[in-house]
Design an enzyme around this catalytic site. Structure first.
Site, PDB file in Angstrom:
ATOM      1  N   CYS A   1       0.826  -1.200   0.000  1.00  0.00           N
ATOM      2  CA  CYS A   1       0.000   0.000   0.000  1.00  0.00           C
ATOM      3  C   CYS A   1       0.861   1.251   0.000  1.00  0.00           C
ATOM      4  O   CYS A   1       2.069   1.191   0.228  1.00  0.00           O
ATOM      5  CB  CYS A   1      -0.993   0.002   1.164  1.00  0.00           C
ATOM      6  SG  CYS A   1      -0.255   0.094   2.790  1.00  0.00           S
ATOM      7  N   CYS A   2       0.178   2.388  -0.291  1.00  0.00           N
ATOM      8  CA  CYS A   2       0.825   3.704  -0.278  1.00  0.00           C
ATOM      9  C   CYS A   2       1.914   3.757  -1.353  1.00  0.00           C
ATOM     10  O   CYS A   2       1.634   3.501  -2.517  1.00  0.00           O
ATOM     11  CB  CYS A   2       1.356   3.953   1.132  1.00  0.00           C
ATOM     12  SG  CYS A   2       1.914   5.617   1.457  1.00  0.00           S
ATOM     13  N   ILE A   3       3.177   3.997  -0.989  1.00  0.00           N
ATOM     14  CA  ILE A   3       4.265   4.115  -1.956  1.00  0.00           C
ATOM     15  C   ILE A   3       4.882   2.738  -2.284  1.00  0.00           C
ATOM     16  O   ILE A   3       5.566   2.587  -3.300  1.00  0.00           O
ATOM     17  CB  ILE A   3       5.351   5.098  -1.433  1.00  0.00           C
ATOM     18  CG1 ILE A   3       6.421   5.421  -2.493  1.00  0.00           C
ATOM     19  CG2 ILE A   3       6.035   4.566  -0.179  1.00  0.00           C
ATOM     20  CD1 ILE A   3       5.940   6.261  -3.637  1.00  0.00           C
TER      21      ILE A   3
ATOM     22  N   PRO B   1       3.838  -0.002  -3.624  1.00  0.00           N
ATOM     23  CA  PRO B   1       3.623  -0.627  -4.937  1.00  0.00           C
ATOM     24  C   PRO B   1       4.743  -0.353  -5.950  1.00  0.00           C
ATOM     25  O   PRO B   1       4.921  -1.120  -6.898  1.00  0.00           O
ATOM     26  CB  PRO B   1       2.289  -0.024  -5.394  1.00  0.00           C
ATOM     27  CG  PRO B   1       1.542   0.202  -4.122  1.00  0.00           C
ATOM     28  CD  PRO B   1       2.599   0.659  -3.143  1.00  0.00           C
TER      29      PRO B   1
END
Ligand SMILES: *[C@@H]1O[C@H](CO)[C@@H](O)[C@H](O)[C@H]1NC(C)=O
Ligand SMILES: CC(=O)N[C@H]1CO[C@H](CO)[C@@H](O)[C@@H]1O
Length: 258
Positions: free
Chosen positions: A166-168, A170
């Site tokens: 999640c968030c950055i 990926p």
């Protein structure tokens, strides 16, 4: 007669299995509990793991009956940020010992993580994923990825075991798994609602496919078993981020087949 016996036996086995695996009260006993590795990158949004995201992941995994083990690389942080000032401080800290704060002390060196011991792996966000697990914060699409992070992501992928991010985070999958589909939310800043919207473009230039999703949504790449949700890429209320992470964890547990 023989056929009859076989089918009775099969039914009995099936019942025994569903009894053990699907009955919620048995999950706690760990018989069929999905074993999930969570990889941390420090402790604090600007230099490590985003603490609320890690916590949300742990809550949702706990509710889903998972057995969790936490890992972090034994390396120094790129830098240490004084979060009250938003400025780098003159000190150095170790990613493993900082991550141990979130793990309440129970953390293992990422070098020891073996895919054979787990059914799925999850990476919370926070700048640590872009500063200590990779150099994305500095190098963008030309980033390097920590060798153990690279090893485990490729191993889980090869084994067909789900990878949640999640968030950055990926960007790690985008860098390592050619053609993977991920989301980091929206592709335009929309007046500050999506302050890191430019990340979507970086993901595309890494050869991955970016899929636009809202903060409470998840994108599931069924072929690669990669499950992503935007979390704090969106400037919004904490409970919405919590819900989006819940959808991500649910997807991970579902694809783990446990
Ligand atoms: C630490 O985590 C491991 C792996 O999840 C678990 O087996 C062990 O019981 C935990 N130890 C403590 C002291 O909580
Ligand atoms: C001190 C430092 O920069 N540590 C590392 C953080 O993580 C990146 C990516 O793996 C490394 O390149 C850095 O050396």
């Amino acid at each position: 007669m023989f056929a009859f016996r076989t089918s009775v036996l099969k039914t009995a086995t099936y019942l025994a299995k569903t009894h053990v695996c699907n009955a919620g009260f048995h999950v706690g006993a760990g018989v069929c509990a999905p074993k999930v590795a969570v990889v941390l990158s420090g402790c604090g949004v600007f230099d490590g793991t985003e603490i609320h995201e890690a916590s949300a992941i742990l809550v949702h995994l706990s509710r889903g009956g998972a057995e969790v083990q936490m890992f972090a690389p034994d390396v120094s942080q790129m830098h240490v940020v004084d979060h009250s000032k938003g400025q780098p401080a003159e000190e150095s800290r170790n990613v493993l010992s900082e991550s141990a704060r979130i793990a309440r002390g129970n953390i293992t060196d990422l070098a020891k993580l073996s895919v054979s011991n787990h059914d799925a792996i999850v990476f919370p966000g926070g700048f640590g994923a872009a500063k200590n697990l990779s150099t994305f914060a500095v190098d963008g699409p030309d980033c390097k990825v920590n060798k153990d992070v690279e090893r485990v992501i490729k191993d889980f992928h090869k084994a067909g075991k789900p990878i949640g991010l999640c968030c950055i985070s990926p960007v790690l999958a985008a860098k390592l798994l050619p053609g993977v589909e991920v989301t980091v939310g929206h592709e335009e800043e929309e007046g500050g609602k999506w302050p890191y919207a430019g990340t979507a473009q970086a993901i595309t230039s890494l050869g991955a496919k970016h899929c636009v999703k809202d903060v409470t949504e998840v994108h599931i790449d069924h072929k690669n078993k990669v499950i992503t949700s935007p979390a704090f890429m969106c400037e919004t209320k904490l409970h919405l981020i919590f819900d989006g992470i819940g959808a991500m964890v649910k997807g991970v547990l579902k694809l783990s087949g446990k």
